[in-house]
Motif scaffolding. Sequence first.
Motif, PDB file in Angstrom:
ATOM      1  N   ALA A 235       0.829  -1.208   0.000  1.00  0.00           N
ATOM      2  CA  ALA A 235       0.000   0.000   0.000  1.00  0.00           C
ATOM      3  C   ALA A 235       0.860   1.254   0.000  1.00  0.00           C
ATOM      4  CB  ALA A 235      -0.923  -0.010   1.216  1.00  0.00           C
ATOM      5  N   ASN A 236       1.913   1.283   0.822  1.00  0.00           N
ATOM      6  CA  ASN A 236       2.807   2.436   0.833  1.00  0.00           C
ATOM      7  C   ASN A 236       3.584   2.550  -0.469  1.00  0.00           C
ATOM      8  OD1 ASN A 236       3.228   3.966   3.679  1.00  0.00           O
ATOM      9  ND2 ASN A 236       2.564   1.862   4.034  1.00  0.00           N
ATOM     10  N   LEU A 237       3.958   1.399  -1.034  1.00  0.00           N
ATOM     11  CA  LEU A 237       4.684   1.428  -2.302  1.00  0.00           C
ATOM     12  C   LEU A 237       3.818   2.043  -3.400  1.00  0.00           C
ATOM     13  CD1 LEU A 237       7.112   0.659  -4.062  1.00  0.00           C
ATOM     14  CD2 LEU A 237       6.080  -1.617  -4.341  1.00  0.00           C
ATOM     15  N   ALA A 261      12.606  14.074  -8.151  1.00  0.00           N
ATOM     16  CA  ALA A 261      12.138  12.855  -8.803  1.00  0.00           C
ATOM     17  C   ALA A 261      12.997  11.660  -8.415  1.00  0.00           C
ATOM     18  CB  ALA A 261      12.133  13.050 -10.326  1.00  0.00           C
ATOM     19  N   VAL A 262      14.296  11.864  -8.391  1.00  0.00           N
ATOM     20  CA  VAL A 262      15.195  10.767  -8.027  1.00  0.00           C
ATOM     21  C   VAL A 262      14.983  10.357  -6.573  1.00  0.00           C
ATOM     22  CG1 VAL A 262      17.610  10.112  -7.725  1.00  0.00           C
ATOM     23  CG2 VAL A 262      16.899  11.369  -9.771  1.00  0.00           C
ATOM     24  N   GLN A 263      14.807  11.298  -5.688  1.00  0.00           N
ATOM     25  CA  GLN A 263      14.569  10.975  -4.273  1.00  0.00           C
ATOM     26  C   GLN A 263      13.261  10.194  -4.093  1.00  0.00           C
ATOM     27  OE1 GLN A 263      14.751  14.945  -2.629  1.00  0.00           O
ATOM     28  NE2 GLN A 263      16.835  14.619  -1.824  1.00  0.00           N
ATOM     29  N   ALA A 264      12.235  10.580  -4.816  1.00  0.00           N
ATOM     30  CA  ALA A 264      10.967   9.854  -4.717  1.00  0.00           C
ATOM     31  C   ALA A 264      11.112   8.429  -5.237  1.00  0.00           C
ATOM     32  CB  ALA A 264       9.888  10.602  -5.501  1.00  0.00           C
ATOM     33  N   GLU A 265      11.823   8.284  -6.335  1.00  0.00           N
ATOM     34  CA  GLU A 265      12.032   6.943  -6.886  1.00  0.00           C
ATOM     35  C   GLU A 265      12.890   6.083  -5.946  1.00  0.00           C
ATOM     36  OE1 GLU A 265      13.738   7.808 -10.620  1.00  0.00           O
ATOM     37  OE2 GLU A 265      11.829   8.312 -11.589  1.00  0.00           O
ATOM     38  N   LEU A 267      13.010   6.277  -2.643  1.00  0.00           N
ATOM     39  CA  LEU A 267      12.176   5.841  -1.522  1.00  0.00           C
ATOM     40  C   LEU A 267      11.273   4.680  -1.922  1.00  0.00           C
ATOM     41  CD1 LEU A 267      11.137   6.170   1.363  1.00  0.00           C
ATOM     42  CD2 LEU A 267       9.546   7.914   0.514  1.00  0.00           C
ATOM     43  N   ALA A 268      10.691   4.754  -3.116  1.00  0.00           N
ATOM     44  CA  ALA A 268       9.840   3.659  -3.595  1.00  0.00           C
ATOM     45  C   ALA A 268      10.649   2.374  -3.764  1.00  0.00           C
ATOM     46  CB  ALA A 268       9.176   4.058  -4.910  1.00  0.00           C
ATOM     47  N   ALA A 269      11.885   2.498  -4.253  1.00  0.00           N
ATOM     48  CA  ALA A 269      12.729   1.308  -4.442  1.00  0.00           C
ATOM     49  C   ALA A 269      13.085   0.668  -3.100  1.00  0.00           C
ATOM     50  CB  ALA A 269      13.990   1.685  -5.214  1.00  0.00           C
ATOM     51  N   GLN A 270      13.353   1.518  -2.098  1.00  0.00           N
ATOM     52  CA  GLN A 270      13.646   0.965  -0.765  1.00  0.00           C
ATOM     53  C   GLN A 270      12.451   0.200  -0.204  1.00  0.00           C
ATOM     54  OE1 GLN A 270      14.847   4.332   1.577  1.00  0.00           O
ATOM     55  NE2 GLN A 270      16.926   4.389   0.725  1.00  0.00           N
ATOM     56  N   VAL A 470       7.978  16.078   2.358  1.00  0.00           N
ATOM     57  CA  VAL A 470       6.989  15.084   1.918  1.00  0.00           C
ATOM     58  C   VAL A 470       7.588  13.686   1.961  1.00  0.00           C
ATOM     59  CG1 VAL A 470       5.527  14.324   0.011  1.00  0.00           C
ATOM     60  CG2 VAL A 470       5.792  16.771   0.493  1.00  0.00           C
ATOM     61  N   LEU A 471       8.813  13.549   1.448  1.00  0.00           N
ATOM     62  CA  LEU A 471       9.472  12.236   1.459  1.00  0.00           C
ATOM     63  C   LEU A 471       9.697  11.750   2.887  1.00  0.00           C
ATOM     64  CD1 LEU A 471      12.123  12.629  -1.395  1.00  0.00           C
ATOM     65  CD2 LEU A 471       9.899  11.478  -1.480  1.00  0.00           C
ATOM     66  N   ASP A 472      10.134  12.643   3.750  1.00  0.00           N
ATOM     67  CA  ASP A 472      10.336  12.256   5.149  1.00  0.00           C
ATOM     68  C   ASP A 472       9.021  11.803   5.794  1.00  0.00           C
ATOM     69  OD1 ASP A 472      13.024  12.767   5.002  1.00  0.00           O
ATOM     70  OD2 ASP A 472      12.861  14.797   5.837  1.00  0.00           O
ATOM     71  N   SER A 473       7.936  12.486   5.469  1.00  0.00           N
ATOM     72  CA  SER A 473       6.647  12.116   6.038  1.00  0.00           C
ATOM     73  C   SER A 473       6.172  10.760   5.505  1.00  0.00           C
ATOM     74  CB  SER A 473       5.603  13.193   5.714  1.00  0.00           C
ATOM     75  OG  SER A 473       5.946  14.424   6.317  1.00  0.00           O
ATOM     76  N   GLU A 474       6.395  10.520   4.219  1.00  0.00           N
ATOM     77  CA  GLU A 474       6.023   9.213   3.674  1.00  0.00           C
ATOM     78  C   GLU A 474       6.855   8.100   4.316  1.00  0.00           C
ATOM     79  OE1 GLU A 474       6.464   9.461  -0.539  1.00  0.00           O
ATOM     80  OE2 GLU A 474       4.428  10.244  -0.842  1.00  0.00           O
ATOM     81  N   ARG A 475       8.139   8.356   4.487  1.00  0.00           N
ATOM     82  CA  ARG A 475       9.008   7.367   5.132  1.00  0.00           C
ATOM     83  C   ARG A 475       8.579   7.122   6.580  1.00  0.00           C
ATOM     84  NH1 ARG A 475      13.215   9.878   4.315  1.00  0.00           N
ATOM     85  NH2 ARG A 475      13.910   8.885   2.366  1.00  0.00           N
ATOM     86  N   ALA A 476       8.193   8.162   7.279  1.00  0.00           N
ATOM     87  CA  ALA A 476       7.767   8.031   8.678  1.00  0.00           C
ATOM     88  C   ALA A 476       6.452   7.269   8.783  1.00  0.00           C
ATOM     89  CB  ALA A 476       7.637   9.418   9.314  1.00  0.00           C
ATOM     90  N   VAL A 477       5.533   7.514   7.848  1.00  0.00           N
ATOM     91  CA  VAL A 477       4.262   6.777   7.869  1.00  0.00           C
ATOM     92  C   VAL A 477       4.507   5.288   7.664  1.00  0.00           C
ATOM     93  CG1 VAL A 477       2.116   6.378   6.595  1.00  0.00           C
ATOM     94  CG2 VAL A 477       2.811   8.700   7.182  1.00  0.00           C
ATOM     95  N   TYR A 478       5.311   4.958   6.683  1.00  0.00           N
ATOM     96  CA  TYR A 478       5.598   3.538   6.405  1.00  0.00           C
ATOM     97  C   TYR A 478       6.281   2.868   7.592  1.00  0.00           C
ATOM     98  CZ  TYR A 478       7.812  -0.546   4.275  1.00  0.00           C
ATOM     99  OH  TYR A 478       8.237  -1.815   4.001  1.00  0.00           O
ATOM    100  N   SER A 479       7.232   3.570   8.197  1.00  0.00           N
ATOM    101  CA  SER A 479       7.947   3.001   9.342  1.00  0.00           C
ATOM    102  C   SER A 479       7.011   2.801  10.531  1.00  0.00           C
ATOM    103  CB  SER A 479       9.110   3.915   9.733  1.00  0.00           C
ATOM    104  OG  SER A 479       9.771   3.424  10.886  1.00  0.00           O
ATOM    105  N   ALA A 480       6.155   3.799  10.796  1.00  0.00           N
ATOM    106  CA  ALA A 480       5.249   3.694  11.943  1.00  0.00           C
ATOM    107  C   ALA A 480       4.215   2.594  11.724  1.00  0.00           C
ATOM    108  CB  ALA A 480       4.554   5.032  12.183  1.00  0.00           C
ATOM    109  N   GLU A 481       3.671   2.502  10.514  1.00  0.00           N
ATOM    110  CA  GLU A 481       2.688   1.452  10.240  1.00  0.00           C
ATOM    111  C   GLU A 481       3.315   0.063  10.354  1.00  0.00           C
ATOM    112  OE1 GLU A 481      -0.395   3.815   7.253  1.00  0.00           O
ATOM    113  OE2 GLU A 481       1.096   2.413   6.431  1.00  0.00           O
TER     114      GLU A 481
END
Length: 520
Positions: A235-237, A261-265, A267-270, A470-481
């Motif tokens: 779901a996060n991916l 764009a590279v940073q967003a990609e 994060l998705a790859a991780q 935004v990227l940090d927030s997405e990473r934090a949501v995924y980690s917390a979930e």
Amino acid sequence: MKRLNQPANHNPGGENSQRFAGLLPAGDHGHGRAAHRILRLFASLLGAVFTACSPVGPDYRRPDTTMPERWHEAEPPPAAPSETVGADWWKAFGDPVLNRLIREAMVANLDLKQTYTRIRAAREQRIVAIANGLPIVSNKESVSRRLNNAGQSGAGGQPGGVGFGNNIDIFQLGFDVQWEIDLFGGIRRSIEAAEANLEAEVENSRAVLVTLLGDVARAYIEMRSNQHLLNVSQANLKLQLETARLMRIRYQAGLSDSLEAVQAEALAAQTQAQLPVYETARKQAMHQLELLLGKPPGALQTLLDPEQPVPSAPDRILLDLPSELLRRRPDIRLAERQLAAATAQVGVATADLYPKFNIAAFLGFQNMKITDVTALSKSWSAAGTLTTPIFNWGRIRANIDAKKAQQEQSFLAYQSAVLGALKDVENSLVAYAQEKDRRAALEQAVESNRLALKLSKERYRSGLTSFLNVLDSERAVYSAESDLVRSQASVAADLVSLYKALGGGWETALVDSGKLAGGS
């Protein structure tokens, strides 16, 4: 040994009767009645002695164990009703699939089946111990040749009786009885040891069963948690890939630089890299469940592939007093039965210091010519043997000391089992309580991080913050979930450990499986 013989067909003029008369004195009915009276008197005397003699060695008494009055890490009693630790504790999770897996494991687990075979072996050994104290009756056929020098004197006092100096063949057919009279209780102590060993095997089977129930529940929780982690990651991916796509469009439109764009990609790859990890753990937990249920790999895939939530545990449970562990924990009961068996073995070894009395008897027929059935003679014999150890190089004393050392070892093992059980419960209580607090904090963290992600996207679209937020927030949501899923699984697993530490499960499981009914 005195042997009395009574001819079946008395013929004073016959050749066989004359030869037999020179071998051993013939007995009549008067001799038989007198001998039987002697045997009855002898048996009565032995019975009186047997009853009067108590078994040597220490008499077993259950250890006096001091238990705490309360659990140190237990939460205060709740005001509202709570779940109690029942025999069928797994039903508290309210998961029908888990209930089914537990039922099948009770019947099909191979380790549990092995304990049943050990119980059967212990039962047979108990029969062997009991049989050692009973008379042994055997069929006996024998052929012997003897030189007869016991004839009557002839003229001038010279030997000249019938059969004098001749080799005489004797054929015997009948029943032989051997019986060791257990005057000092060595056999009775061995029966006590066999009984305790049987009960120990039953308790060992119960301990294996309690472990099995916990292993099935934990493997199921692990499988469901990795299944849920896989879904959370997917779901996060999906959201991260959408963000990366939008960033790529903005870059191509000249609205942002390539870094975003590279940073967003990245994060998705991780996040995508975590999918194989969770899938591997999910399938390995499924294979573990299949092993516990005695099934080949893939047998449970249809049942377990549909998504189900991680089993949820009750928030509060009521605990029994610590003293109940002595009754509920099979490993403590096992150690206590092993101590009883070791105590009885001291008595078995001590009995070797005392005399042993054996009775042997024969009842049947004998003849001097195997082809002449008409010359069969009734034959019986009885003898008693008293054996007393005098000098054995200290073997008996050393064996007694060794059995006493084993008894002390079993006592220390029992004490260790009790302390270990108390430690298991206290550890499970503190882990369960602390993980519940952690889960509550993570639930709050998930809500806060989701709100932070929403706000960071709004501020980014308004140009008030950078895309990095935004990227940090997405990473934090995924980690917390992800952490919340793991914590939910840990709370359930810690509760399973608590149920196991309290020894719950074997009572209902025995009734359901029907394997150990009547075995204790």
